[in-house]
Design a protein around this motif. Structure first.
Motif, PDB file in Angstrom:
ATOM      1  N   MET A  20      -7.326  -6.704   5.993  1.00 30.45           N
ATOM      2  CA  MET A  20      -6.131  -6.436   6.691  1.00 30.45           C
ATOM      3  C   MET A  20      -5.870  -6.702   8.057  1.00 30.45           C
ATOM      4  SD  MET A  20      -5.038  -3.006   4.391  1.00 30.45           S
ATOM      5  CE  MET A  20      -3.359  -3.268   4.503  1.00 30.45           C
ATOM      6  N   ASP A  21      -4.960  -7.264   8.624  1.00 31.16           N
ATOM      7  CA  ASP A  21      -4.597  -7.688   9.942  1.00 31.16           C
ATOM      8  C   ASP A  21      -4.001  -6.611  10.824  1.00 31.16           C
ATOM      9  OD1 ASP A  21      -4.922  -9.076  12.459  1.00 31.16           O
ATOM     10  OD2 ASP A  21      -3.253 -10.314  12.159  1.00 31.16           O
ATOM     11  N   VAL A  22      -4.697  -5.140  10.659  1.00 34.85           N
ATOM     12  CA  VAL A  22      -4.417  -4.093  11.492  1.00 34.85           C
ATOM     13  C   VAL A  22      -5.493  -3.391  12.132  1.00 34.85           C
ATOM     14  CG1 VAL A  22      -4.353  -2.930   9.277  1.00 34.85           C
ATOM     15  CG2 VAL A  22      -2.932  -2.036  11.400  1.00 34.85           C
ATOM     16  N   LEU A  23      -5.234  -2.987  13.190  1.00 27.56           N
ATOM     17  CA  LEU A  23      -6.398  -2.146  13.924  1.00 27.56           C
ATOM     18  C   LEU A  23      -6.559  -0.808  13.274  1.00 27.56           C
ATOM     19  CD1 LEU A  23      -5.873  -3.633  17.519  1.00 27.56           C
ATOM     20  CD2 LEU A  23      -7.518  -4.311  16.043  1.00 27.56           C
ATOM     21  N   TRP A  24      -7.381  -0.226  13.190  1.00 25.41           N
ATOM     22  CA  TRP A  24      -7.761   1.080  12.415  1.00 25.41           C
ATOM     23  C   TRP A  24      -6.808   2.248  12.998  1.00 25.41           C
ATOM     24  CZ3 TRP A  24      -8.444   2.941   8.269  1.00 25.41           C
ATOM     25  CH2 TRP A  24      -8.604   4.183   8.040  1.00 25.41           C
ATOM     26  N   PRO A  25      -6.783   2.301  14.362  1.00 22.83           N
ATOM     27  CA  PRO A  25      -5.948   3.593  14.682  1.00 22.83           C
ATOM     28  C   PRO A  25      -4.363   3.154  14.458  1.00 22.83           C
ATOM     29  CG  PRO A  25      -7.476   2.727  16.696  1.00 22.83           C
ATOM     30  CD  PRO A  25      -7.515   1.659  15.365  1.00 22.83           C
ATOM     31  N   ASP A  26      -4.103   2.356  13.863  1.00 20.19           N
ATOM     32  CA  ASP A  26      -2.604   1.890  13.521  1.00 20.19           C
ATOM     33  C   ASP A  26      -2.415   2.121  11.915  1.00 20.19           C
ATOM     34  OD1 ASP A  26      -1.568   1.683  16.062  1.00 20.19           O
ATOM     35  OD2 ASP A  26      -2.180  -0.663  16.014  1.00 20.19           O
ATOM     36  N   PHE A  27      -3.848   2.187  11.396  1.00 21.50           N
ATOM     37  CA  PHE A  27      -3.519   2.331   9.834  1.00 21.50           C
ATOM     38  C   PHE A  27      -3.029   3.712   9.372  1.00 21.50           C
ATOM     39  CE2 PHE A  27      -5.517   2.929   5.564  1.00 21.50           C
ATOM     40  CZ  PHE A  27      -5.573   1.313   5.066  1.00 21.50           C
ATOM     41  N   GLY A  28      -2.424   3.341   8.271  1.00 22.21           N
ATOM     42  CA  GLY A  28      -1.679   4.803   7.595  1.00 22.21           C
ATOM     43  C   GLY A  28      -1.428   4.748   6.331  1.00 22.21           C
ATOM     44  N   GLU A  29      -0.444   5.603   5.824  1.00 16.15           N
ATOM     45  CA  GLU A  29      -0.153   5.605   4.394  1.00 16.15           C
ATOM     46  C   GLU A  29       0.614   4.232   3.765  1.00 16.15           C
ATOM     47  OE1 GLU A  29       2.345   8.584   1.166  1.00 16.15           O
ATOM     48  OE2 GLU A  29       2.381   8.890   3.199  1.00 16.15           O
ATOM     49  N   ASP A  30       1.437   3.872   4.718  1.00 16.54           N
ATOM     50  CA  ASP A  30       1.986   2.464   4.191  1.00 16.54           C
ATOM     51  C   ASP A  30       0.734   1.421   3.846  1.00 16.54           C
ATOM     52  OD1 ASP A  30       4.442   3.631   4.205  1.00 16.54           O
ATOM     53  OD2 ASP A  30       5.168   2.759   6.099  1.00 16.54           O
ATOM     54  N   HIS A  31      -0.046   1.504   4.696  1.00 20.91           N
ATOM     55  CA  HIS A  31      -1.175   0.367   4.495  1.00 20.91           C
ATOM     56  C   HIS A  31      -2.166   0.390   3.272  1.00 20.91           C
ATOM     57  CE1 HIS A  31      -0.201   0.308   8.907  1.00 20.91           C
ATOM     58  NE2 HIS A  31      -0.160  -1.214   8.727  1.00 20.91           N
ATOM     59  N   LEU A  32      -2.386   1.685   3.039  1.00 19.22           N
ATOM     60  CA  LEU A  32      -3.248   2.225   2.142  1.00 19.22           C
ATOM     61  C   LEU A  32      -2.450   1.826   0.485  1.00 19.22           C
ATOM     62  CD1 LEU A  32      -5.782   3.025   0.858  1.00 19.22           C
ATOM     63  CD2 LEU A  32      -4.801   5.563   1.178  1.00 19.22           C
ATOM     64  N   ARG A  33      -0.994   2.229   0.497  1.00 17.68           N
ATOM     65  CA  ARG A  33      -0.169   2.116  -0.447  1.00 17.68           C
ATOM     66  C   ARG A  33      -0.352   0.585  -0.807  1.00 17.68           C
ATOM     67  NH1 ARG A  33       3.800   4.510   0.952  1.00 17.68           N
ATOM     68  NH2 ARG A  33       3.503   6.289  -0.339  1.00 17.68           N
ATOM     69  N   ASP A  34       0.206  -0.389   0.331  1.00 16.27           N
ATOM     70  CA  ASP A  34       0.273  -1.635   0.235  1.00 16.27           C
ATOM     71  C   ASP A  34      -0.973  -2.264  -0.399  1.00 16.27           C
ATOM     72  OD1 ASP A  34       2.769  -1.656   1.160  1.00 16.27           O
ATOM     73  OD2 ASP A  34       2.180  -2.387   3.007  1.00 16.27           O
ATOM     74  N   ALA A  35      -2.266  -1.909  -0.109  1.00 17.75           N
ATOM     75  CA  ALA A  35      -3.420  -2.040  -0.711  1.00 17.75           C
ATOM     76  C   ALA A  35      -3.464  -1.857  -1.894  1.00 17.75           C
ATOM     77  CB  ALA A  35      -4.572  -1.717   0.257  1.00 17.75           C
ATOM     78  N   CYS A  36      -3.174  -0.724  -2.233  1.00 18.76           N
ATOM     79  CA  CYS A  36      -3.312  -0.202  -3.869  1.00 18.76           C
ATOM     80  C   CYS A  36      -2.469  -1.227  -4.605  1.00 18.76           C
ATOM     81  CB  CYS A  36      -3.097   1.425  -3.909  1.00 18.76           C
ATOM     82  SG  CYS A  36      -4.348   2.441  -3.161  1.00 18.76           S
ATOM     83  N   GLU A  37      -1.230  -1.519  -4.047  1.00 17.66           N
ATOM     84  CA  GLU A  37      -0.259  -2.373  -4.885  1.00 17.66           C
ATOM     85  C   GLU A  37      -1.035  -3.631  -4.957  1.00 17.66           C
ATOM     86  OE1 GLU A  37       2.602  -1.709  -6.395  1.00 17.66           O
ATOM     87  OE2 GLU A  37       2.862   0.736  -5.595  1.00 17.66           O
ATOM     88  N   GLU A  38      -1.516  -4.424  -4.168  1.00 21.21           N
ATOM     89  CA  GLU A  38      -2.125  -5.583  -4.123  1.00 21.21           C
ATOM     90  C   GLU A  38      -3.213  -5.469  -5.158  1.00 21.21           C
ATOM     91  OE1 GLU A  38      -3.438  -9.362  -3.665  1.00 21.21           O
ATOM     92  OE2 GLU A  38      -1.493  -8.594  -2.946  1.00 21.21           O
ATOM     93  N   PHE A  39      -4.075  -4.461  -4.980  1.00 25.10           N
ATOM     94  CA  PHE A  39      -5.275  -4.295  -6.245  1.00 25.10           C
ATOM     95  C   PHE A  39      -4.633  -4.174  -7.436  1.00 25.10           C
ATOM     96  CE2 PHE A  39      -7.497  -1.484  -8.993  1.00 25.10           C
ATOM     97  CZ  PHE A  39      -8.858  -1.881  -8.857  1.00 25.10           C
TER      98      PHE A  39
END
Length: 226
Positions: A197-216
């Motif tokens: 994912m093209d996001v730096l870790w300090p900016d990572f949050g719930e939306d990113h994790l949900r998007d990753a789970c949706e992609e999975f």
């Protein structure tokens, strides 16, 4: 409620703290502190999404090569994180698990970690944290232990991995846009899905994790079959 198409076990290579700070002309230590806030958000998000296990790559066996000041900042961040979050983990029934040789850390950190392991041992979900961890070292250690018991087989190695009591790894995420595993969960990743994912870790949050789970959830897992 847990989405049955979501992964049970997600692992994250938390990359980009230094670059986040550099982009803002801030010290690397501040990037690590903001990364700690991202950990808190992500642990909460994993609970909200119903994930059974979240594994975070916090300190690799190669990180000892970094500057002493940066290592000291990381150690202090670890101390503060345990102090600030242990009671909450106990209350929310989150089991802490450490993978790696954490006993190489300073005695006070080892004591805090072991206290946290004991107090959270009956948790219903797992937060696994990789500390002083390297996958090649883990595999070599597991193979040596398997050899002491007899034949070295994949099943025997599985039994001696740090992750032996965790669900199989479903999804491995790396932040910051880098595309490599950096000696993390090499054995466990054999059939895991991967997402860079093209996001730096300090900016990572719930939306990113949900998007990753949706992609999975969209992916078809064949495990080597057709």
């Amino acid at each position: 409620m847990t989405n049955p198409s979501y992964p049970r076990h997600v692992a994250i290579i938390m990359d980009g703290n230094g670059r986040w700070a550099k982009k803002r002309a801030m010290p690397r230590a501040l990037g690590h502190r903001q990364g700690g806030e991202a950990v808190r958000r992500t642990v909460q998000a994993a609970e909200d999404l119903g994930l059974e296990c979240l594994t975070l790559y916090a300190f690799s066996s190669e990180n000892w090569k970094r500057e002493e000041d940066e290592i000291s900042d990381l150690m202090n961040l670890m101390r503060r994180f345990i102090e600030a979050n242990l009671e909450d983990m106990v209350e929310r029934k989150v089991r802490l698990k450490i993978i790696g040789d954490y006993k190489a850390f300073a005695p006070d950190i080892v004591e805090r970690l072991e206290d946290a392991l004991e107090r959270t041992k009956d948790g219903e979900r797992t937060l696994a944290v990789a500390l002083n961890y390297g996958a090649q070292q883990e595999i070599a250690r597991a193979a040596q232990l398997a050899a002491q018991e007899g034949e070295v087989t994949p099943e025997a190695i599985d039994r001696h991995l740090y992750t032996a009591d965790l669900p199989p790894l479903d999804l491995l995420i790396r932040t910051s846009g880098e595309v490599r595993l950096s000696n993390f969960l090499l054995w466990q990743s054999a059939y895991a899905e991967m997402l860079f994912m093209d996001v730096l870790w300090p900016d990572f949050g719930e939306d990113h994790l949900r998007d990753a789970c949706e992609e999975f959830a969209k992916r078809e897992r064949r495990y080597g079959g057709r």
